[in-house]
Write an enzyme that holds these catalytic residues in place. Structure first.
Site, PDB file in Angstrom:
ATOM      1  N   ASN A   1       1.115  -1.059   0.396  1.00 23.37           N
ATOM      2  CA  ASN A   1       0.119   0.077  -0.474  1.00 23.37           C
ATOM      3  C   ASN A   1       1.150   1.101   0.329  1.00 23.37           C
ATOM      4  O   ASN A   1       0.627   2.348  -0.451  1.00 23.37           O
ATOM      5  CB  ASN A   1      -1.368  -0.177   0.894  1.00 23.37           C
ATOM      6  CG  ASN A   1      -0.402  -0.532   2.320  1.00 23.37           C
ATOM      7  OD1 ASN A   1       0.942  -0.765   2.654  1.00 23.37           O
ATOM      8  ND2 ASN A   1      -0.816   0.128   3.522  1.00 23.37           N
TER       9      ASN A   1
ATOM     10  N   SER B   1      -2.109  -8.256   6.703  1.00 22.73           N
ATOM     11  CA  SER B   1      -3.105  -8.527   7.175  1.00 22.73           C
ATOM     12  C   SER B   1      -2.712  -9.463   8.533  1.00 22.73           C
ATOM     13  O   SER B   1      -1.957  -9.704   8.738  1.00 22.73           O
ATOM     14  CB  SER B   1      -3.760  -9.399   6.478  1.00 22.73           C
ATOM     15  OG  SER B   1      -2.817 -10.169   6.103  1.00 22.73           O
TER      16      SER B   1
ATOM     17  N   GLU C   1       2.550  -4.467  12.665  1.00 28.42           N
ATOM     18  CA  GLU C   1       1.881  -3.501  12.549  1.00 28.42           C
ATOM     19  C   GLU C   1       0.569  -4.488  11.825  1.00 28.42           C
ATOM     20  O   GLU C   1       0.893  -4.859   9.983  1.00 28.42           O
ATOM     21  CB  GLU C   1       2.577  -2.447  11.432  1.00 28.42           C
ATOM     22  CG  GLU C   1       3.526  -1.949  12.446  1.00 28.42           C
ATOM     23  CD  GLU C   1       3.569  -1.175  13.131  1.00 28.42           C
ATOM     24  OE1 GLU C   1       1.974  -1.267  13.367  1.00 28.42           O
ATOM     25  OE2 GLU C   1       4.321  -1.247  13.979  1.00 28.42           O
ATOM     26  N   LEU C   2      -0.057  -4.712  12.473  1.00 32.44           N
ATOM     27  CA  LEU C   2      -1.103  -5.124  11.894  1.00 32.44           C
ATOM     28  C   LEU C   2      -2.724  -4.623  11.104  1.00 32.44           C
ATOM     29  O   LEU C   2      -2.295  -3.544  10.930  1.00 32.44           O
ATOM     30  CB  LEU C   2      -1.435  -6.494  12.302  1.00 32.44           C
ATOM     31  CG  LEU C   2      -0.684  -7.594  13.315  1.00 32.44           C
ATOM     32  CD1 LEU C   2      -0.740  -8.765  13.417  1.00 32.44           C
ATOM     33  CD2 LEU C   2       0.216  -7.812  11.860  1.00 32.44           C
TER      34      LEU C   2
ATOM     35  N   CYS D   1      -3.916   1.533   6.473  1.00 34.43           N
ATOM     36  CA  CYS D   1      -4.403   0.077   8.023  1.00 34.43           C
ATOM     37  C   CYS D   1      -4.999   2.027   9.074  1.00 34.43           C
ATOM     38  O   CYS D   1      -5.895   0.975  10.054  1.00 34.43           O
ATOM     39  CB  CYS D   1      -3.897  -0.276   8.380  1.00 34.43           C
ATOM     40  SG  CYS D   1      -1.656   0.533   8.491  1.00 34.43           S
TER      41      CYS D   1
HETATM   42  P1  NAD Z   1      -2.354 -10.460   2.589  1.00 32.37           P
HETATM   43  O1  NAD Z   1      -2.163 -11.438   3.346  1.00 32.37           O
HETATM   44  O2  NAD Z   1      -2.168 -11.642   1.208  1.00 32.37           O
HETATM   45  O3  NAD Z   1      -0.963 -10.043   2.192  1.00 32.37           O
HETATM   46  C1  NAD Z   1      -0.635  -9.221   2.849  1.00 32.37           C
HETATM   47  C2  NAD Z   1       0.647  -8.583   2.824  1.00 32.37           C
HETATM   48  O4  NAD Z   1       1.474  -9.700   2.897  1.00 32.37           O
HETATM   49  C3  NAD Z   1       1.491  -8.530   1.658  1.00 32.37           C
HETATM   50  O5  NAD Z   1       2.100  -7.403   1.023  1.00 32.37           O
HETATM   51  C4  NAD Z   1       2.048  -9.664   1.032  1.00 32.37           C
HETATM   52  O6  NAD Z   1       3.222  -9.689  -0.103  1.00 32.37           O
HETATM   53  C5  NAD Z   1       2.447 -10.646   2.071  1.00 32.37           C
HETATM   54  N1  NAD Z   1       2.401 -12.170   2.508  1.00 32.37           N
HETATM   55  C6  NAD Z   1       1.108 -12.464   2.362  1.00 32.37           C
HETATM   56  N2  NAD Z   1       1.330 -13.826   3.126  1.00 32.37           N
HETATM   57  C7  NAD Z   1       2.869 -14.009   3.662  1.00 32.37           C
HETATM   58  C8  NAD Z   1       3.479 -14.396   3.769  1.00 32.37           C
HETATM   59  N3  NAD Z   1       3.386 -15.850   4.028  1.00 32.37           N
HETATM   60  N4  NAD Z   1       4.827 -14.581   4.409  1.00 32.37           N
HETATM   61  C9  NAD Z   1       4.952 -12.867   4.263  1.00 32.37           C
HETATM   62  N5  NAD Z   1       4.571 -12.028   3.541  1.00 32.37           N
HETATM   63  C10 NAD Z   1       3.369 -12.618   3.061  1.00 32.37           C
HETATM   64  O7  NAD Z   1      -3.463  -9.663   1.574  1.00 32.37           O
HETATM   65  P2  NAD Z   1      -3.409  -8.810   0.322  1.00 32.37           P
HETATM   66  O8  NAD Z   1      -4.756  -9.444  -0.005  1.00 32.37           O
HETATM   67  O9  NAD Z   1      -2.125  -8.704  -0.173  1.00 32.37           O
HETATM   68  O10 NAD Z   1      -3.891  -7.590   1.323  1.00 32.37           O
HETATM   69  C11 NAD Z   1      -5.478  -7.600   1.562  1.00 32.37           C
HETATM   70  C12 NAD Z   1      -4.942  -7.184   3.615  1.00 32.37           C
HETATM   71  O11 NAD Z   1      -3.419  -7.018   3.150  1.00 32.37           O
HETATM   72  C13 NAD Z   1      -5.935  -5.919   3.622  1.00 32.37           C
HETATM   73  O12 NAD Z   1      -7.197  -7.120   4.048  1.00 32.37           O
HETATM   74  C14 NAD Z   1      -5.339  -5.392   4.653  1.00 32.37           C
HETATM   75  O13 NAD Z   1      -5.533  -6.067   6.067  1.00 32.37           O
HETATM   76  C15 NAD Z   1      -3.919  -6.177   4.665  1.00 32.37           C
HETATM   77  N6  NAD Z   1      -3.078  -4.871   4.607  1.00 32.37           N
HETATM   78  C16 NAD Z   1      -1.983  -4.092   5.773  1.00 32.37           C
HETATM   79  C17 NAD Z   1      -1.289  -3.503   5.785  1.00 32.37           C
HETATM   80  C18 NAD Z   1      -0.940  -2.778   6.401  1.00 32.37           C
HETATM   81  O14 NAD Z   1      -0.289  -1.876   6.072  1.00 32.37           O
HETATM   82  N7  NAD Z   1      -1.147  -3.199   8.143  1.00 32.37           N
HETATM   83  C19 NAD Z   1      -0.703  -3.049   4.829  1.00 32.37           C
HETATM   84  C20 NAD Z   1      -1.338  -4.144   3.610  1.00 32.37           C
HETATM   85  C21 NAD Z   1      -2.578  -4.859   3.670  1.00 32.37           C
END
Ligand code: NAD
Length: 476
Positions: A150, A227, A248-249, A282
């Protein structure tokens, strides 16, 4: 004319290509703009060895020298702001002005942490004569970090800043969908003279990389932003190897609007903020709890402002909100809106995807949203505002606290008494009154409950990257 960068891994101070890659798409038109390299096991092994060697050098480099290199890298990125912002807008979609501000914010994180690195004071504990007790804060070691899509530049900057200022080396896996921000950080540090191995940048299949790196002996801290679901998985994995985490979730930020403010200006300010980064933040304000006397005026003004937000390609200077960053977010918006509508919510603005090329979705305003609508408990992470009336502050606080999240929360009031009740009563790592800014470089940012633990930024920001070492010294 700025160009999208040639994407490579950065390991041990050198750039490297790989045999396999993943396409990077422009979310404004779904065209392919680059190929992000996928790290093989051998690349990760090289990164581990490089980071271990880099730690030896960097942990023995003076904090002043470390700070100089960090500030130099930030200065280079400030000079390159147009080039970096262009790449961010291309891969992420956000309006170019927001991309520029993100680069500046990322530089501020690095500059702040550079200063804090020179203030990791220990202490001397008063003791009986003949012995001295000295407490030191030492860098924890090699950090494995994972940053999301993001904020392609400022999110990795947070983790790199904390780690490097504390004297740690880092292997960061930045987001594959938006790799250019982290790549520009690595370029700037390379040009600023960072010793090889201190910063290593990899991309690949996220789960494969985290599962491989976290158990490895040199890794001493796992830092993740993303997430809650993924954060819990990485925390479990780190726990199996007794490694600490910085998490940071997700969030689902409540905004409590008290009946003593101007509903129209508060609503307009809220709508503008909701559109920032297309709501993919977030800390994005999402659940609005408005005291009943202001409810109609607030909702009407919010919806009117939302309908005027210009959605388009982020490179067009007239654009106020870009596309969503990926197809998953469009699908999530469609699902959450359909569910809320079916359960009785009123759709006051937006609600449907715009066009069929590019991931455009308008700023969407729902009112009278039932508690059992999925959007009320699932983080939308998109341009969705949910507005409901409340009859009292107690009800507002109860609703604000009803979810397992506790990242950012906001309140609008002129009453010191209300402000104090909200600040004390709402469960969140960051509570802002009469502003929708949740954090700046000099304030600690992080969550409570399932929004994570640990803090980035502020005077607290380096504590997770250090260990406390007690020296007992008997004078012979
Ligand atoms: P996601 O949960 O699949 O991925 C979120 C992030 O985690 C991505 O950058 C992804 O590359 C990374 N990731 C995923 N699985 C991983 C693993 N096993 N090991 C290491 N990294 C991993 O979801 P998404 O569709 O990419 O994003 C949507 C959700 O993610 C949102 O609903 C939001 O809650 C969350 N998000 C939060 C933030 C934040 O700033 N807290 C930022 C981006 C996304």
């Amino acid at each position: 004319m700025a160009q999208y960068p040639d994407l490579q891994l950065y390991i041990g101070g050198s750039w490297r290509r790989t045999t396999s890659g993943l396409p990077v798409l422009n979310p404004a038109d779904e065209s392919e703009i680059g190929m992000v390299p996928v790290a093989a096991r051998s690349d990760l092994d090289d990164a581990l060895a490089a980071a271990a060697a880099g730690f030896k050098v960097w942990s023995r480099t003076s904090p002043a020298k470390r700070g100089d290199i960090m500030r130099k890298a930030a200065a280079l990125m400030r000079e390159r702001v147009e080039e970096i912002a262009f790449a961010i807008t291309l891969e992420h979609g956000k309006p170019i002005e927001q991309a520029r501000l993100e680069v500046v914010r990322g530089c501020e994180f690095l500059e702040w942490d550079a200063g804090e690195g020179q203030r990791t004071y220990g202490r001397v504990i008063p003791s009986e004569p003949g012995i001295k007790y000295i407490v030191l804060h030492r860098p924890i070691g090699v950090v494995a970090a994972f940053s999301p899509w993001n904020f392609p530049m400022s999110q990795p900057a947070r983790k790199i800043g904390g780690a490097l200022a504390a004297g740690c080396s880092i292997i960061i896996k930045a987001a594959e969908e938006t790799p250019a921000g982290a790549l520009h950080i690595a370029r700037a540090f390379h040009d600023a003279g960072l010793p090889p191995g201190v910063l290593n940048l990899v991309f690949g299949v996220p789960a494969e990389i985290s599962e491989y790196l976290i158990p490895q002996t040199p890794i001493r801290l796992v830092a993740f932003t993303g997430s809650t679901a993924v954060g819990k998985r990485l925390t479990e994995m780190a726990g199996r190897h007794a490694k600490p985490v910085l998490m940071e979730l997700g969030g689902h930020a409540p905004v409590i609007v008290c009946d003593d403010v101007d509903p129209v200006t508060t609503a307009i300010m809220s709508a503008v903020r909701k559109a920032r980064n297309a709501g993919q933040v977030c800390t994005s304000p999402t659940r609005f709890f408005v005291q009943e006397p202001l409810y109609e005026a607030f909702t009407k003004a919010f919806a009117e402002k939302a309908r005027t937000v210009t959605v388009g390609n982020g490179l067009d200077p007239a654009t106020q909100m870009g596309p969503l960053a990926n197809r998953r977010r469009v699908e999530a918006m469609e699902t959450l809106v359909a569910d809320a509508r079916a359960k009785g919510a009123r759709v006051l603005a937006g609600g449907e995807r715009l066009g069929n090329r590019g991931y455009f979705f308008p700023l969407t305003v729902l009112s009278d949203v039932p508690d059992d609508a999925r959007a009320m408990s699932e983080e939308p992470f998109g341009p969705l505002a949910l507005i409901n009336p409340v009859s009292s502050l107690d009800e507002a606080i109860e609703k604000a606290n009803s979810l397992p999240f506790g990242l950012a929360a906001y309140g609008f009031t002129h009453s010191a008494r209300n402000a104090d009740r909200l600040a004390e009563g709402v469960e969140a790592g960051n509570f802002s009154i009469n502003t929708l800014e949740a954090s700046v470089a000099e304030t600690p940012f992080g969550g409570v409950k399932e929004s994570g633990f640990g803090r980035e930024g502020g005077a607290e920001g380096l504590s997770h990257y250090t260990i406390v070492k007690n020296i007992s010294h008997r004078l012979m």
